[in-house]
Design an enzyme around this catalytic site. Structure first.
Site, mmCIF file in Angstrom:
data_model
loop_
_atom_site.group_PDB
_atom_site.id
_atom_site.type_symbol
_atom_site.label_atom_id
_atom_site.label_comp_id
_atom_site.label_asym_id
_atom_site.label_seq_id
_atom_site.Cartn_x
_atom_site.Cartn_y
_atom_site.Cartn_z
ATOM 1 N N LYS A 227 71.885 16.062 43.503
ATOM 2 C CA LYS A 227 72.994 16.943 43.102
ATOM 3 C C LYS A 227 74.325 16.183 43.026
ATOM 4 O O LYS A 227 75.056 16.290 42.041
ATOM 5 C CB LYS A 227 73.146 18.116 44.097
ATOM 6 C CG LYS A 227 71.907 18.988 44.218
ATOM 7 C CD LYS A 227 72.112 20.133 45.195
ATOM 8 C CE LYS A 227 72.448 19.710 46.613
ATOM 9 N NZ LYS A 227 71.363 18.946 47.278
ATOM 10 N N ARG B 133 75.070 27.857 50.009
ATOM 11 C CA ARG B 133 73.852 27.438 50.696
ATOM 12 C C ARG B 133 73.211 28.578 51.468
ATOM 13 O O ARG B 133 72.170 28.366 52.097
ATOM 14 C CB ARG B 133 74.200 26.322 51.674
ATOM 15 C CG ARG B 133 73.776 24.911 51.262
ATOM 16 C CD ARG B 133 74.324 23.954 52.302
ATOM 17 N NE ARG B 133 73.621 22.706 52.395
ATOM 18 C CZ ARG B 133 74.051 21.557 51.880
ATOM 19 N NH1 ARG B 133 75.139 21.517 51.155
ATOM 20 N NH2 ARG B 133 73.378 20.446 52.086
ATOM 21 N N ARG C 99 69.798 6.147 50.879
ATOM 22 C CA ARG C 99 71.111 6.498 50.307
ATOM 23 C C ARG C 99 72.231 5.737 50.998
ATOM 24 O O ARG C 99 72.289 5.652 52.213
ATOM 25 C CB ARG C 99 71.358 8.005 50.440
ATOM 26 C CG ARG C 99 72.773 8.420 50.060
ATOM 27 C CD ARG C 99 72.902 9.897 49.751
ATOM 28 N NE ARG C 99 72.667 10.764 50.889
ATOM 29 C CZ ARG C 99 72.639 12.080 50.816
ATOM 30 N NH1 ARG C 99 72.799 12.692 49.648
ATOM 31 N NH2 ARG C 99 72.422 12.809 51.881
ATOM 32 N N ARG D 152 74.841 7.511 56.012
ATOM 33 C CA ARG D 152 75.271 8.714 56.742
ATOM 34 C C ARG D 152 74.409 8.928 57.984
ATOM 35 O O ARG D 152 73.197 8.755 57.935
ATOM 36 C CB ARG D 152 75.163 9.930 55.816
ATOM 37 C CG ARG D 152 76.348 10.086 54.898
ATOM 38 C CD ARG D 152 76.138 11.117 53.808
ATOM 39 N NE ARG D 152 75.531 12.363 54.242
ATOM 40 C CZ ARG D 152 75.250 13.373 53.420
ATOM 41 N NH1 ARG D 152 75.540 13.274 52.125
ATOM 42 N NH2 ARG D 152 74.690 14.460 53.864
ATOM 43 N N ARG E 271 66.988 19.016 58.118
ATOM 44 C CA ARG E 271 67.813 19.527 57.019
ATOM 45 C C ARG E 271 66.943 20.152 55.932
ATOM 46 O O ARG E 271 67.329 21.144 55.314
ATOM 47 C CB ARG E 271 68.665 18.395 56.435
ATOM 48 C CG ARG E 271 69.880 18.107 57.312
ATOM 49 C CD ARG E 271 70.467 16.757 57.028
ATOM 50 N NE ARG E 271 70.897 16.606 55.666
ATOM 51 C CZ ARG E 271 70.955 15.435 55.035
ATOM 52 N NH1 ARG E 271 70.613 14.331 55.650
ATOM 53 N NH2 ARG E 271 71.366 15.383 53.802
HETATM 54 P P1 ADP Z 1 73.117 16.646 50.954
HETATM 55 O O1 ADP Z 1 73.804 15.685 50.024
HETATM 56 O O2 ADP Z 1 72.028 15.984 51.699
HETATM 57 O O3 ADP Z 1 72.657 17.896 50.291
HETATM 58 P P2 ADP Z 1 75.699 17.529 51.899
HETATM 59 O O4 ADP Z 1 76.605 16.366 51.843
HETATM 60 O O5 ADP Z 1 75.766 18.534 50.812
HETATM 61 O O6 ADP Z 1 74.204 17.006 52.074
HETATM 62 O O7 ADP Z 1 75.894 18.295 53.286
HETATM 63 C C1 ADP Z 1 75.897 17.621 54.512
HETATM 64 C C2 ADP Z 1 76.054 18.639 55.630
HETATM 65 O O8 ADP Z 1 77.301 19.334 55.498
HETATM 66 C C3 ADP Z 1 74.993 19.742 55.685
HETATM 67 O O9 ADP Z 1 73.822 19.339 56.354
HETATM 68 C C4 ADP Z 1 75.760 20.834 56.448
HETATM 69 O O10 ADP Z 1 75.826 20.530 57.837
HETATM 70 C C5 ADP Z 1 77.169 20.692 55.886
HETATM 71 N N1 ADP Z 1 77.352 21.538 54.695
HETATM 72 C C6 ADP Z 1 77.551 21.122 53.418
HETATM 73 N N2 ADP Z 1 77.681 22.171 52.600
HETATM 74 C C7 ADP Z 1 77.550 23.289 53.370
HETATM 75 C C8 ADP Z 1 77.558 24.681 53.093
HETATM 76 N N3 ADP Z 1 77.727 25.157 51.847
HETATM 77 N N4 ADP Z 1 77.383 25.528 54.135
HETATM 78 C C9 ADP Z 1 77.238 25.082 55.391
HETATM 79 N N5 ADP Z 1 77.187 23.787 55.712
HETATM 80 C C10 ADP Z 1 77.342 22.883 54.709
HETATM 81 P P1 ADP Z 2 72.005 15.281 46.970
HETATM 82 O O1 ADP Z 2 73.491 15.380 46.625
HETATM 83 O O2 ADP Z 2 71.201 16.321 46.269
HETATM 84 O O3 ADP Z 2 71.772 15.239 48.436
HETATM 85 P P2 ADP Z 2 72.256 12.527 46.009
HETATM 86 O O4 ADP Z 2 72.884 12.648 44.669
HETATM 87 O O5 ADP Z 2 73.106 12.097 47.144
HETATM 88 O O6 ADP Z 2 71.485 13.909 46.370
HETATM 89 O O7 ADP Z 2 70.999 11.534 45.861
HETATM 90 C C1 ADP Z 2 70.224 11.154 46.970
HETATM 91 C C2 ADP Z 2 69.828 9.685 46.801
HETATM 92 O O8 ADP Z 2 68.912 9.557 45.706
HETATM 93 C C3 ADP Z 2 70.984 8.744 46.500
HETATM 94 O O9 ADP Z 2 70.750 7.527 47.166
HETATM 95 C C4 ADP Z 2 70.928 8.556 44.971
HETATM 96 O O10 ADP Z 2 71.405 7.271 44.567
HETATM 97 C C5 ADP Z 2 69.431 8.674 44.702
HETATM 98 N N1 ADP Z 2 69.116 9.317 43.407
HETATM 99 C C6 ADP Z 2 69.760 10.369 42.828
HETATM 100 N N2 ADP Z 2 69.153 10.708 41.669
HETATM 101 C C7 ADP Z 2 68.105 9.867 41.497
HETATM 102 C C8 ADP Z 2 67.094 9.717 40.485
HETATM 103 N N3 ADP Z 2 67.038 10.512 39.402
HETATM 104 N N4 ADP Z 2 66.176 8.743 40.663
HETATM 105 C C9 ADP Z 2 66.206 7.923 41.758
HETATM 106 N N5 ADP Z 2 67.139 8.024 42.739
HETATM 107 C C10 ADP Z 2 68.077 8.976 42.624
#
Ligand code: ADP
Ligand code: ADP
Length: 217
Positions: free
Chosen positions: A15, A90, A129, A162, A173
Site C-alpha cells: 500500500k 482500519r 522492508r 521498523r 499484526r
Molecule cells: P503497515 O505498513 O505494515 O500496514 P502501518 O505503517 O500502516 O503498517 O502501521 C503501523 C502501525 O501503526 C499499526 O500496526 C498500528 O499500530 C498503527 N496504525 C496505523 N494506522 C492505524 C489506524 N488506522 N488505526 C489504528 N492504528 C493504526
Molecule cells: P504496506 O504499506 O502495505 O505495509 P509496503 O508498501 O511498505 O506495504 O511494502 C512492503 C514491502 O514490500 C516493502 O519492502 C516494499 O519495498 C516491498 N514491495 C512492495 N510492493 C512490492 C511488489 N509488488 N513486489 C515486491 N516487493 C514489493
C-alpha cells in the site's frame, strides 16, 4: 469535487509503495496513518508516546485519536484536490467516521482498491522492508533495493528496519488485520466501491492496475 481513495489490504502488501507512486502520478496527497504516528513518535509528542505503546505490540492505536489525527490532516489546504488514504480506515468505526467526515465536506470516496497477496509473500516483504528515517520512503532488500545499501535514494537519509517488522510482531499484526480490518472488505464491497487488485505482481504492474481502477471510476 476532490478525489478520495482508500487503499485497503494487509500489512506488507504494498500500500505505502503504491501510494507513494500514485501520489506522484496523480497529484493527490499520500496520507499514511502509520507515517503520521511515526512522525509523532520521532518528535515525542503526546500522541506519539501514546501511539508507540500500541504500535510496538502490533496493536491498533485507539479509534478516537486516530480519527482526530486524520481529520486534522485531510482538512489542510494541500489536500484540497484529494488524498490517497494508506492504512486508514482500519476498523468499521474508522470507516463510518471516514464517511461522516467526507460527507461533512460535501465529498465521498471514489474507489477502494483492495490489494491482496498470499501470506508467505507479505511476510517475506515485511521481513525485508527498509524504511527511510526522514520521510518514510520504502525499500526492500531483495525486491526494491536502494542504489546504495542503507541509504535512501530520494533524500539520502538512513534506512532502518521498523521494530514492528520483527517476525513475532508481524504475525500478530496480520492477525489484528484479519480480526479488525478485514470486515471492511465486505463493507466497501456492499457500498460498490471495492476493486480487487492482485498485489503479487511486479510493482509497475500493480501501479497500472491501480491507475485503471482509479480512472475507471
Ligand atoms: P503497515 O505498513 O505494515 O500496514 P502501518 O505503517 O500502516 O503498517 O502501521 C503501523 C502501525 O501503526 C499499526 O500496526 C498500528 O499500530 C498503527 N496504525 C496505523 N494506522 C492505524 C489506524 N488506522 N488505526 C489504528 N492504528 C493504526
Ligand atoms: P504496506 O504499506 O502495505 O505495509 P509496503 O508498501 O511498505 O506495504 O511494502 C512492503 C514491502 O514490500 C516493502 O519492502 C516494499 O519495498 C516491498 N514491495 C512492495 N510492493 C512490492 C511488489 N509488488 N513486489 C515486491 N516487493 C514489493
Amino acid at each position: 469535487m476532490a478525489t478520495y481513495i482508500v487503499l485497503l489490504g494487509p500489512p506488507g502488501v504494498g500500500k505505502g509503495t503504491q501510494a507513494e507512486i500514485l501520489a506522484k502520478q496523480t497529484g493527490l496527497i499520500h496520507v499514511s496513518t502509520g507515517d503520521l504516528f511515526r512522525e509523532n513518535i520521532k518528535n515525542q509528542t503526546e500522541l506519539g508516546v501514546l501511539a508507540q505503546s500500541f504500535m510496538n505490540k502490533g496493536e491498533l492505536v485507539p479509534d478516537d485519536v486516530t480519527i482526530a489525527m486524520v481529520k486534522d490532516r485531510i482538512s489542510r489546504p494541500d489536500c484540497e484536490r484529494g488524498v490517497i488514504l494508506d492504512g486508514f480506515p482500519r476498523t468499521p468505526i474508522q470507516a463510518d467516521a471516514t464517511k461522516a467526515l467526507l460527507n461533512e465536506m460535501g465529498e465521498d470516496l471514489a474507489v477502494v482498491p483492495y490489494i491482496t497477496a498470499p501470506n508467505d509473500v507479505i511476510i517475506e516483504r515485511l521481513s525485508g522492508r527498509w524504511t527511510c528515517r526522514a520521510h518514510g520512503h520504502i525499500f526492500h532488500e531483495k525486491f526494491n533495493p536502494p542504489a546504495t545499501q542503507g541509504v535512501c535514494d530520494h533524500d539520502g537519509s538512513e534506512l532502518y528496519q521498523r521494530d514492528d517488522d520483527k517476525k513475532e510482531t508481524v504475525k500478530h499484526r496480520i492477525q489484528v488485520y484479519v480480526e479488525q480490518t478485514s470486515p471492511l472488505i465486505e463493507y466497501y464491497r456492499k457500498a460498490g466501491l471495492l476493486v480487487d487488485i492482485r498485489g503479487d505482481q511486479e510493482i509497475e504492474k500493480v501501479t497500472q492496475d491501480l491507475l485503471d481502477a482509479i480512472e475507471g471510476k
